[in-house]
Design a protein around this motif. Structure first.
Motif, PDB file in Angstrom:
ATOM      1  N   VAL A   1     -28.486  23.819 -15.760  1.00  0.00           N
ATOM      2  CA  VAL A   1     -27.221  23.725 -16.280  1.00  0.00           C
ATOM      3  C   VAL A   1     -26.354  22.888 -15.377  1.00  0.00           C
ATOM      4  O   VAL A   1     -25.417  21.943 -15.514  1.00  0.00           O
ATOM      5  CB  VAL A   1     -26.419  24.510 -16.969  1.00  0.00           C
ATOM      6  N   THR A   2     -26.355  23.603 -14.223  1.00  0.00           N
ATOM      7  CA  THR A   2     -25.628  22.683 -13.210  1.00  0.00           C
ATOM      8  C   THR A   2     -26.191  20.976 -12.631  1.00  0.00           C
ATOM      9  O   THR A   2     -25.235  20.433 -12.491  1.00  0.00           O
ATOM     10  CB  THR A   2     -26.335  23.089 -11.752  1.00  0.00           C
ATOM     11  N   ALA A   3     -26.936  20.448 -13.384  1.00  0.00           N
ATOM     12  CA  ALA A   3     -28.018  19.520 -13.380  1.00  0.00           C
ATOM     13  C   ALA A   3     -27.206  18.182 -14.312  1.00  0.00           C
ATOM     14  O   ALA A   3     -26.427  17.455 -14.191  1.00  0.00           O
ATOM     15  CB  ALA A   3     -29.493  18.810 -13.266  1.00  0.00           C
ATOM     16  N   LEU A   4     -27.075  19.130 -15.338  1.00  0.00           N
ATOM     17  CA  LEU A   4     -26.020  18.774 -17.035  1.00  0.00           C
ATOM     18  C   LEU A   4     -25.180  17.898 -16.392  1.00  0.00           C
ATOM     19  O   LEU A   4     -24.366  16.764 -16.317  1.00  0.00           O
ATOM     20  CB  LEU A   4     -26.561  19.122 -18.198  1.00  0.00           C
ATOM     21  N   HIS A   5     -24.750  19.405 -15.579  1.00  0.00           N
ATOM     22  CA  HIS A   5     -22.952  18.898 -15.576  1.00  0.00           C
ATOM     23  C   HIS A   5     -22.669  18.103 -14.665  1.00  0.00           C
ATOM     24  O   HIS A   5     -22.286  16.969 -14.939  1.00  0.00           O
ATOM     25  CB  HIS A   5     -22.134  20.187 -15.332  1.00  0.00           C
ATOM     26  N   LEU A   6     -23.183  17.941 -13.247  1.00  0.00           N
ATOM     27  CA  LEU A   6     -22.659  16.897 -12.258  1.00  0.00           C
ATOM     28  C   LEU A   6     -23.539  15.802 -12.925  1.00  0.00           C
ATOM     29  O   LEU A   6     -22.631  14.684 -12.203  1.00  0.00           O
ATOM     30  CB  LEU A   6     -24.346  17.725 -10.863  1.00  0.00           C
ATOM     31  N   ALA A   7     -24.402  15.664 -13.141  1.00  0.00           N
ATOM     32  CA  ALA A   7     -24.821  14.294 -14.088  1.00  0.00           C
ATOM     33  C   ALA A   7     -23.837  13.204 -14.460  1.00  0.00           C
ATOM     34  O   ALA A   7     -24.079  11.951 -14.798  1.00  0.00           O
ATOM     35  CB  ALA A   7     -25.590  14.563 -14.593  1.00  0.00           C
ATOM     36  N   GLY A   8     -22.215  14.011 -15.683  1.00  0.00           N
ATOM     37  CA  GLY A   8     -21.452  13.272 -15.740  1.00  0.00           C
ATOM     38  C   GLY A   8     -20.690  12.839 -14.985  1.00  0.00           C
ATOM     39  O   GLY A   8     -19.782  12.134 -14.725  1.00  0.00           O
ATOM     40  N   PHE A   9     -21.090  13.120 -13.493  1.00  0.00           N
ATOM     41  CA  PHE A   9     -20.328  12.342 -12.359  1.00  0.00           C
ATOM     42  C   PHE A   9     -21.260  12.070 -10.964  1.00  0.00           C
ATOM     43  O   PHE A   9     -22.040  12.335 -11.068  1.00  0.00           O
ATOM     44  CB  PHE A   9     -19.223  14.157 -11.810  1.00  0.00           C
ATOM     45  N   ASP A  10     -20.344  10.883 -10.761  1.00  0.00           N
ATOM     46  CA  ASP A  10     -20.214  10.482 -10.103  1.00  0.00           C
ATOM     47  C   ASP A  10     -19.494   9.555  -8.623  1.00  0.00           C
ATOM     48  O   ASP A  10     -18.589  10.887  -8.490  1.00  0.00           O
ATOM     49  CB  ASP A  10     -21.855   8.821  -9.914  1.00  0.00           C
ATOM     50  N   GLY A  11     -19.424   9.526  -7.898  1.00  0.00           N
ATOM     51  CA  GLY A  11     -18.321   9.432  -6.481  1.00  0.00           C
ATOM     52  C   GLY A  11     -16.655   8.885  -6.971  1.00  0.00           C
ATOM     53  O   GLY A  11     -15.894   7.853  -6.931  1.00  0.00           O
ATOM     54  N   ALA A  12     -16.939   8.240  -8.450  1.00  0.00           N
ATOM     55  CA  ALA A  12     -16.341   6.878  -8.964  1.00  0.00           C
ATOM     56  C   ALA A  12     -15.022   8.867  -9.616  1.00  0.00           C
ATOM     57  O   ALA A  12     -14.304   7.647 -10.431  1.00  0.00           O
ATOM     58  CB  ALA A  12     -15.876   6.439  -9.787  1.00  0.00           C
ATOM     59  N   LYS A  13     -15.592   9.017  -9.996  1.00  0.00           N
ATOM     60  CA  LYS A  13     -15.096  10.628 -10.922  1.00  0.00           C
ATOM     61  C   LYS A  13     -14.693  12.118  -9.939  1.00  0.00           C
ATOM     62  O   LYS A  13     -16.338  12.313  -9.255  1.00  0.00           O
ATOM     63  CB  LYS A  13     -15.709  10.858 -12.217  1.00  0.00           C
ATOM     64  N   THR A  14     -14.307  12.091 -10.316  1.00  0.00           N
ATOM     65  CA  THR A  14     -13.012  13.559  -9.322  1.00  0.00           C
ATOM     66  C   THR A  14     -14.162  14.124 -10.614  1.00  0.00           C
ATOM     67  O   THR A  14     -14.201  14.746 -11.287  1.00  0.00           O
ATOM     68  CB  THR A  14     -11.675  13.708  -9.689  1.00  0.00           C
ATOM     69  N   SER A  15     -14.242  15.973  -9.694  1.00  0.00           N
ATOM     70  CA  SER A  15     -15.168  16.992  -9.797  1.00  0.00           C
ATOM     71  C   SER A  15     -15.306  17.997  -8.436  1.00  0.00           C
ATOM     72  O   SER A  15     -15.682  17.900  -7.921  1.00  0.00           O
ATOM     73  CB  SER A  15     -16.471  16.666 -10.279  1.00  0.00           C
TER      74      SER A  15
ATOM     75  N   ILE B   1     -31.265   3.669 -12.816  1.00  0.00           N
ATOM     76  CA  ILE B   1     -31.725   4.981 -12.656  1.00  0.00           C
ATOM     77  C   ILE B   1     -31.668   5.176 -11.361  1.00  0.00           C
ATOM     78  O   ILE B   1     -30.233   6.359 -10.786  1.00  0.00           O
ATOM     79  CB  ILE B   1     -32.897   5.357 -13.174  1.00  0.00           C
ATOM     80  N   ALA B   2     -32.054   4.203 -10.113  1.00  0.00           N
ATOM     81  CA  ALA B   2     -32.406   4.568  -8.798  1.00  0.00           C
ATOM     82  C   ALA B   2     -30.716   4.838  -8.464  1.00  0.00           C
ATOM     83  O   ALA B   2     -30.594   5.092  -7.258  1.00  0.00           O
ATOM     84  CB  ALA B   2     -33.717   4.187  -8.369  1.00  0.00           C
ATOM     85  N   GLU B   3     -30.090   4.035  -9.062  1.00  0.00           N
ATOM     86  CA  GLU B   3     -28.543   3.068  -8.705  1.00  0.00           C
ATOM     87  C   GLU B   3     -27.706   4.460  -9.472  1.00  0.00           C
ATOM     88  O   GLU B   3     -26.934   4.425  -8.298  1.00  0.00           O
ATOM     89  CB  GLU B   3     -28.350   1.513  -9.018  1.00  0.00           C
ATOM     90  N   ASN B   4     -28.006   4.861 -10.171  1.00  0.00           N
ATOM     91  CA  ASN B   4     -27.077   6.146 -10.717  1.00  0.00           C
ATOM     92  C   ASN B   4     -27.318   7.006  -9.755  1.00  0.00           C
ATOM     93  O   ASN B   4     -26.711   8.217 -10.013  1.00  0.00           O
ATOM     94  CB  ASN B   4     -27.295   6.741 -12.305  1.00  0.00           C
ATOM     95  N   LEU B   5     -29.123   7.677  -9.393  1.00  0.00           N
ATOM     96  CA  LEU B   5     -29.066   8.935  -9.184  1.00  0.00           C
ATOM     97  C   LEU B   5     -28.073   8.606  -6.880  1.00  0.00           C
ATOM     98  O   LEU B   5     -28.291   9.940  -6.971  1.00  0.00           O
ATOM     99  CB  LEU B   5     -31.048   8.835  -8.706  1.00  0.00           C
ATOM    100  N   PHE B   6     -28.664   7.688  -6.750  1.00  0.00           N
ATOM    101  CA  PHE B   6     -28.208   7.477  -5.435  1.00  0.00           C
ATOM    102  C   PHE B   6     -26.161   7.398  -5.736  1.00  0.00           C
ATOM    103  O   PHE B   6     -25.988   8.310  -4.774  1.00  0.00           O
ATOM    104  CB  PHE B   6     -27.524   5.960  -5.024  1.00  0.00           C
ATOM    105  N   ASN B   7     -25.693   6.991  -6.835  1.00  0.00           N
ATOM    106  CA  ASN B   7     -24.409   7.355  -6.733  1.00  0.00           C
ATOM    107  C   ASN B   7     -24.093   8.960  -6.899  1.00  0.00           C
ATOM    108  O   ASN B   7     -23.193   9.350  -6.612  1.00  0.00           O
ATOM    109  CB  ASN B   7     -23.894   6.723  -8.365  1.00  0.00           C
ATOM    110  N   HIS B   8     -24.782   9.387  -7.588  1.00  0.00           N
ATOM    111  CA  HIS B   8     -24.811  10.845  -7.680  1.00  0.00           C
ATOM    112  C   HIS B   8     -24.977  12.145  -6.515  1.00  0.00           C
ATOM    113  O   HIS B   8     -24.225  12.721  -5.852  1.00  0.00           O
ATOM    114  CB  HIS B   8     -25.635  11.596  -9.113  1.00  0.00           C
ATOM    115  N   ILE B   9     -26.011  11.539  -5.574  1.00  0.00           N
ATOM    116  CA  ILE B   9     -26.201  11.761  -4.106  1.00  0.00           C
ATOM    117  C   ILE B   9     -25.295  12.266  -3.551  1.00  0.00           C
ATOM    118  O   ILE B   9     -24.812  12.203  -1.986  1.00  0.00           O
ATOM    119  CB  ILE B   9     -27.627  11.856  -4.300  1.00  0.00           C
TER     120      ILE B   9
END
Length: 260
Positions: free
Chosen positions: A55-69, A103-111
């Motif tokens: 559930v945490t993964a699903l939630h955090l997948a919707g946010f990255d450095g450009a979105k406040t969470s 996908i790798a770039e999106n993962l980078f943005n997440h991490i």
């Protein structure tokens, strides 16, 4: 936080889980915000520590450095580290095959978004150490390194020669390099594990000192290097089974059916 307020946490955990599984990420964030206003940031961190990692993964997948969470700011290191394994379940199969770099770039943005959500260096190191201490975490970082293997080899050489706790100088301006350096500072073991996920023929990073990549990116290197797509599939295979957890609503589909 009072005992009465702590008693509300299970209800908030259930509410957030249901919202996330229904695809209502913004409403889940609003629930977090209300909890923070009423009970402080502690309440949000406590809920995030008790949410199922998928559930945490699903939630955090919707946010990255450009979105406040709030979740990005407050997720406990252990909870985030566990959730990383499940991120791979949110990736569409066709995108892994057709556009692995995206996908790798999106993962980078997440991490990057989680690790650098604030300027707290101690929290940054705790997040990196926790994430890289698992097999799936090492694979996740290797996915990022696969986007810039030449730069990562240069960083590895600098760290081998001078140690991770000095200013590492490289010729690259890649955003991946500072993350790699910070990982090496936070956890030498985690850094080595992630490198050896990318370059599996080597037993330790000192062996990589003399490695040279071909100038032509289409030319096969003389040693084994896992590519981005291979690493994405490798992480996908590391997703734990979630058959015993609640099903997500069918109103919104994210990635494969691994959550159902």
């Amino acid at each position: 936080m009072s005992d009465d307020n702590k008693a509300n946490l299970p209800a908030l955990t259930k509410q957030v889980s249901e919202l996330v599984l229904a695809g209502s990420l913004q409403h889940a964030e609003e629930a977090f915000s209300q909890a923070a206003d009423e009970h402080g940031d502690y309440a949000v961190a406590e809920v995030l520590s008790t949410l199922p990692p998928q559930v945490t993964a699903l939630h955090l997948a919707g946010f990255d450095g450009a979105k406040t969470s709030l979740a990005t700011l407050l997720v406990p290191p252990k909870a985030w580290a566990e959730s990383l394994a499940y991120l791979a379940a949110t990736w569409p199969d066709n995108m892994i095959e057709d556009d692995p770099e995206r996908i790798a770039e999106n993962l980078f943005n997440h991490i990057h978004g989680v690790v650098y959500a604030n300027d707290d260096e101690e929290r940054r190191h705790e997040l990196l150490e926790a994430a890289s201490s698992t097999d799936h975490g090492a694979t996740a970082f290797a996915i990022l390194w696969s986007l810039a293997p030449r730069e990562i080899l240069e960083v590895a050489g600098e760290i081998n020669n001078r140690g991770p706790h000095i200013n590492v100088h490289t010729t690259s301006d890649s955003d991946i390099v500072p993350l790699a350096v910070d990982l090496a500072k936070a956890s030498e073991d985690g850094w080595q594990r992630s490198l050896l996920e990318l370059f599996p023929e080597y037993r330790n990073t000192a062996d990589l000192a003399d490695v040279e990549l071909p100038d032509d990116p289409d030319e096969e290197p003389e040693f084994q290097q896992r590519g981005t797509r291979e690493l994405l599939y490798r992480l996908r295979k590391q997703v734990p089974s979630v058959r015993t957890t609640p099903k997500r609503s069918t109103r919104r589909s994210l990635g494969s059916d691994i959550f159902s």
